[in-house]
Design an enzyme around this catalytic site. Sequence first.
Site, mmCIF file in Angstrom:
data_model
loop_
_atom_site.group_PDB
_atom_site.id
_atom_site.type_symbol
_atom_site.label_atom_id
_atom_site.label_comp_id
_atom_site.label_asym_id
_atom_site.label_seq_id
_atom_site.Cartn_x
_atom_site.Cartn_y
_atom_site.Cartn_z
ATOM 1 N N THR A 3 19.283 -16.398 -45.882
ATOM 2 C CA THR A 3 18.920 -15.062 -46.338
ATOM 3 C C THR A 3 19.613 -14.079 -45.409
ATOM 4 O O THR A 3 20.002 -14.444 -44.310
ATOM 5 C CB THR A 3 17.394 -14.834 -46.173
ATOM 6 O OG1 THR A 3 16.709 -16.026 -46.469
ATOM 7 C CG2 THR A 3 16.886 -13.714 -47.053
ATOM 8 N N ARG A 20 14.244 -19.690 -60.713
ATOM 9 C CA ARG A 20 13.376 -19.741 -59.526
ATOM 10 C C ARG A 20 13.524 -18.441 -58.743
ATOM 11 O O ARG A 20 14.628 -17.987 -58.470
ATOM 12 C CB ARG A 20 13.760 -20.914 -58.637
ATOM 13 C CG ARG A 20 12.967 -20.991 -57.317
ATOM 14 C CD ARG A 20 13.708 -20.338 -56.149
ATOM 15 N NE ARG A 20 13.050 -20.599 -54.861
ATOM 16 C CZ ARG A 20 13.504 -20.168 -53.687
ATOM 17 N NH1 ARG A 20 14.611 -19.466 -53.621
ATOM 18 N NH2 ARG A 20 12.850 -20.433 -52.568
#
Lengths: 349, 349
Positions: free
Chosen positions: B209, B237
């Site tokens: 991330t 997802r």
Amino acid sequence: MKSIRHLISLAGALLAATTPLSAESPPIALVVHGGSGVLSADRMTPELRVAYYESLDEALLAGHTVLTRGGSSVDAIVAAITILEDSPLFNAGRGAAFTRTGTNELDASIMRGQDLEAGGVSAVKYVKNPILAARVVMEDTPHVLVTADGALELAIREELELRPPSYFWTERRWNSLQERIKRNIEYGGRLTSALDPATGRLDSEYYGTVGAVALDQAGNIAAGTSTGGRTMKMPGRVGDSPIIGAATYANNATAGISTTGLGEVHMVICSAHTVSALMEMKGLDVQAALDEVICKRLVDAGGGGGAIAIDGNGDVAMSYSDDGMYRGFVQNDGARHIFIYDEQEVAPE
Amino acid sequence: MKSIRHLISLAGALLAATTPLSAESPPIALVVHGGSGVLSADRMTPELRVAYYESLDEALLAGHTVLTRGGSSVDAIVAAITILEDSPLFNAGRGAAFTRTGTNELDASIMRGQDLEAGGVSAVKYVKNPILAARVVMEDTPHVLVTADGALELAIREELELRPPSYFWTERRWNSLQERIKRNIEYGGRLTSALDPATGRLDSEYYGTVGAVALDQAGNIAAGTSTGGRTMKMPGRVGDSPIIGAATYANNATAGISTTGLGEVHMVICSAHTVSALMEMKGLDVQAALDEVICKRLVDAGGGGGAIAIDGNGDVAMSYSDDGMYRGFVQNDGARHIFIYDEQEVAPE
């Protein structure tokens, strides 16, 4: 305000009531809501009142039957929520609100308190019972949230029931969309919130949710929420209902919570999780924590709505900042208590 | 471990450094992360180390320049995050991980602390900088989260830059997917988590991330997070990155937070919101609150990862439970501090 049909139905429900658990049984409890966006008193007819009563009663009976037979809190809330989703009265499943392009996009989530497992689906089309899709995400995938076509694919794979757009079409929600579009044109396209521009208050026709929280005989709490979202929402808009911590939270150490109301505000104050945090970190009881979030923090942040909760002792809490909330609860004795506005419960006197 | 190129780049960065703010200036601060899924030491080459350093340094410089010129914390974190999204090194924007069907679906969110306004996009394709789409949701819609095709439509309407799938293709992430698919076949299709089945530990190649948190001269905090998600994730997802309260939270009264790591666990413990709640309700300072969530609650819940935060005084906190976290911060004096593993900061001695 009570009709003959209501009394007949109530008699039927009492006959169908499950055996109450004995005083020595572990506490069980189920609380459901059908949204804090209740019809204003002038739009609520006796017939509609009975219809709402019957749906809430049916949901409570179904969930309570699961609990008295020793079933799990997850099974209990799924039994209750699917009934509310199947009713065209509530903004979830069959009675879902429309997006601005006239489609129905559904959000739902579920969480269990013993291990913090959770699942949700957002902006999914055609799925008859989004709460079942949320449960599949929780139990059969490594994920917590699956969205849009991915959620539909999952529902197809798991052979969940699908329905065409016509199933989700209700005259009431369609008319709400047309009204809202018309008013938006009058307001130069700036009518973005669920506030009624005339009164500055939330207009209950434009949103709504269903939810349930349960405590089972094993001491496990579960919570779930399902919605069609806000009328005239942007396609792809995701509200609080599929978000763990916003609309839904469950932790055996604190409580299970399901919220309703202006989703965007629940999302930024993390309403459901804040209830749990206030209990854990500040020692508030479940009703005090719920009131702090719904009547104070939510309103201070410009929102409105309601929530239901159950703690590990089976204590039930309900709170709302709007005119009312379709709601009801049942505990060990099997008596089902149902309310709409501030008044006494809806039941024959 | 330092190469000539590294030293040259650092000299260039120092020359380009903005004037430090005087001691009387209000505190400003910026902290960034590029994910806690760092390459294991044996896969980290000197060249890669320099490349990571340069990207983090560029992001810090861009954001700090905004802050010293009196810009907003929202502008600062957007400046930093777009640089990390544009780098193929990080799992966000250009270097996004692949879903199991070989597509790139991007998640991002942003929040500002003065009014709790927030925005996010989930599972959006083709958008070069998902953080810009999240900002559009925050600033130009009544919504907090927009998903999939709806988010793409919004990006098209706002004329955000779009890119074809080839832009998001990187050999490293593609190879990760192929490896993961192969191992999944070996494990009979049961390889669902990001745990390495051989070691039982998180495999850092499969997630990641980027994020940033800033405090501006006006005293406003903002936080943002962006990701390509988990390698071999199910299409649709949605991880923690677009979820307010899970990966991203900002409240001037407490802190701004951005997390990284196993998204599903951040989601069920509401990591970012829990940091804020621990500060508000228990009086913990920002580093203690971050450590409590990342090193204790996240690990206890079976997760792993890291987070960054800044409080209203400009105090910077960084915490992780993995082997390391690409990270760096800068405050009033303009000195940029960059780290990867537990060791001393990455900089010439």
